[in-house]
Design an enzyme around this catalytic site. Structure first.
Site: not given
Ligand code: CP
Ligand code: NVA
Length: 305
Positions: A260, A127, A221, A130, A288, A100
């Site tokens: 999400c 993502h 989101d 997701q 997930r 990430r």
């Molecule tokens: N949806 C998601 O990726 O959650 P986190 O940011 O908690 O991993």
């Molecule tokens: N769009 C959000 C998704 C979190 C899972 C972010 O990037 O923070």
């Protein structure tokens, strides 16, 4: 060797195989308890996480594998040593790298130097894990994804991009409904349109739900993604008309709601909807784990042959 950076280079049948494996992993976990025996997976985070971190750790453990968590104690990847060296070293010990990151380019560079699959677990642009979990969850309620209309409502972001791309690959209809200036960028839309042309799917952008018909699933989101320092209070005025609430559910006739998470209750979604009967948000969070396990098994095993 195949990576999972954006899903763009995945075919419909590859994605369907991953979703089918995820379904079997969920239904028959005992069959897979040794599937990653002796394998180690790096799970690397430059940004915070709850779902991704925990589903990877517990998921890999359920397959008999070993997850190694690396956080961003040394700052963004590349600051202590180059991304090239990072990837080359990790490849000598681990069987896959899940990362990430802030900048998609970090993943691209990592995939160039890694000798094991690199999997994107969120970046500024995408993502993909997701989106796989999202369509797995939708498929639990709809036998034919080509008949599903998913409307994403809110801020056009990494999650929206991946939903458009995967929806297009699978032949679904996906509409991204965002305030003007906050919708997905033209390039992603173009790529999604090209994929939809192959599958018979449909992708479109709009700035209101007006005139949109036959919406089955509503999705939202956060209005401010990680890495953006804008206080949420500053964007409320622009985004409040896009809040998923009971009135929106009633007026669209949507039967399922996705988010999400992390969610900001009473901002992009009301508690009434999040905790209500249309919400399949916790199934989505559980899934997930199953899709990530399916991705890991698919890419690691492919690599070993
Ligand atoms: N949806 C998601 O990726 O959650 P986190 O940011 O908690 O991993
Ligand atoms: N769009 C959000 C998704 C979190 C899972 C972010 O990037 O923070």
């Amino acid at each position: 060797m195949q990576h999972l950076l954006s899903l763009k280079d995945y075919s419909k049948s590859q994605v369907e195989q991953i979703l089918a494996l995820a379904k079997d992993l969920k239904a028959n976990p005992d069959k897979y308890s040794d599937a990653l025996k002796g394998k180690s997976v790096i799970t690397l985070f430059e940004k915070p996480s709850l779902r991704t971190r925990v589903t990877l750790d517990i998921g890999i453990n359920r397959l008999g594998g070993h997850a190694v968590y690396l956080d961003s104690q040394n700052g963004a990847m590349g600051s202590r040593e180059s991304v090239q060296d990072f990837a080359a070293n990790l490849s000598r010990w681990a069987h896959a790298i899940v990362a990430r990151v802030y900048d998609h380019q970090t993943l691209v560079e990592m995939s160039e130097y890694a000798k094991v699959p690199v999997i994107n677990s969120l970046c500024n642009l995408y993502h993909p894990c997701q989106a796989l979990a999202d369509f797995m969850t939708i498929a639990e309620h709809h036998d034919d994804l080509s008949k599903v209309h998913l409307a994403y409502v809110g801020d056009g972001n990494n999650v929206t991009n991946s939903l458009l791309l995967l929806g297009a690959i699978l032949g679904a209809t996906v509409t991204s409904v965002c305030p003007r200036g906050r919708n997905v960028d033209a390039q992603v839309l173009k790529e999604a349109e090209a994929l939809a042309a192959l599958s018979g799917g449909k992708v479109q952008v709009a700035d209101s739900l007006e005139g949109l018909t036959d919406i089955d699933v509503l999705y939202t989101d956060t209005w401010v993604s990680m890495g953006d320092d804008t206080p949420l209070e500053q964007v409320i005025e622009v985004f409040m008309p896009y809040q998923i609430n009971q009135a929106m559910l009633d007026s669209t006739g949507a039967t399922q709601v996705l988010h999400c998470q992390p969610a900001h209750r009473e901002m992009e979604i009301t508690s009434e909807v999040m905790d209500g009967p249309a919400s399949i948000i916790l199934d989505q969070a559980e899934n997930r784990m199953h899709v990530q396990n399916a991705v890991l098994l698919t890419l690691i095993n492919r690599d070993m042959h």
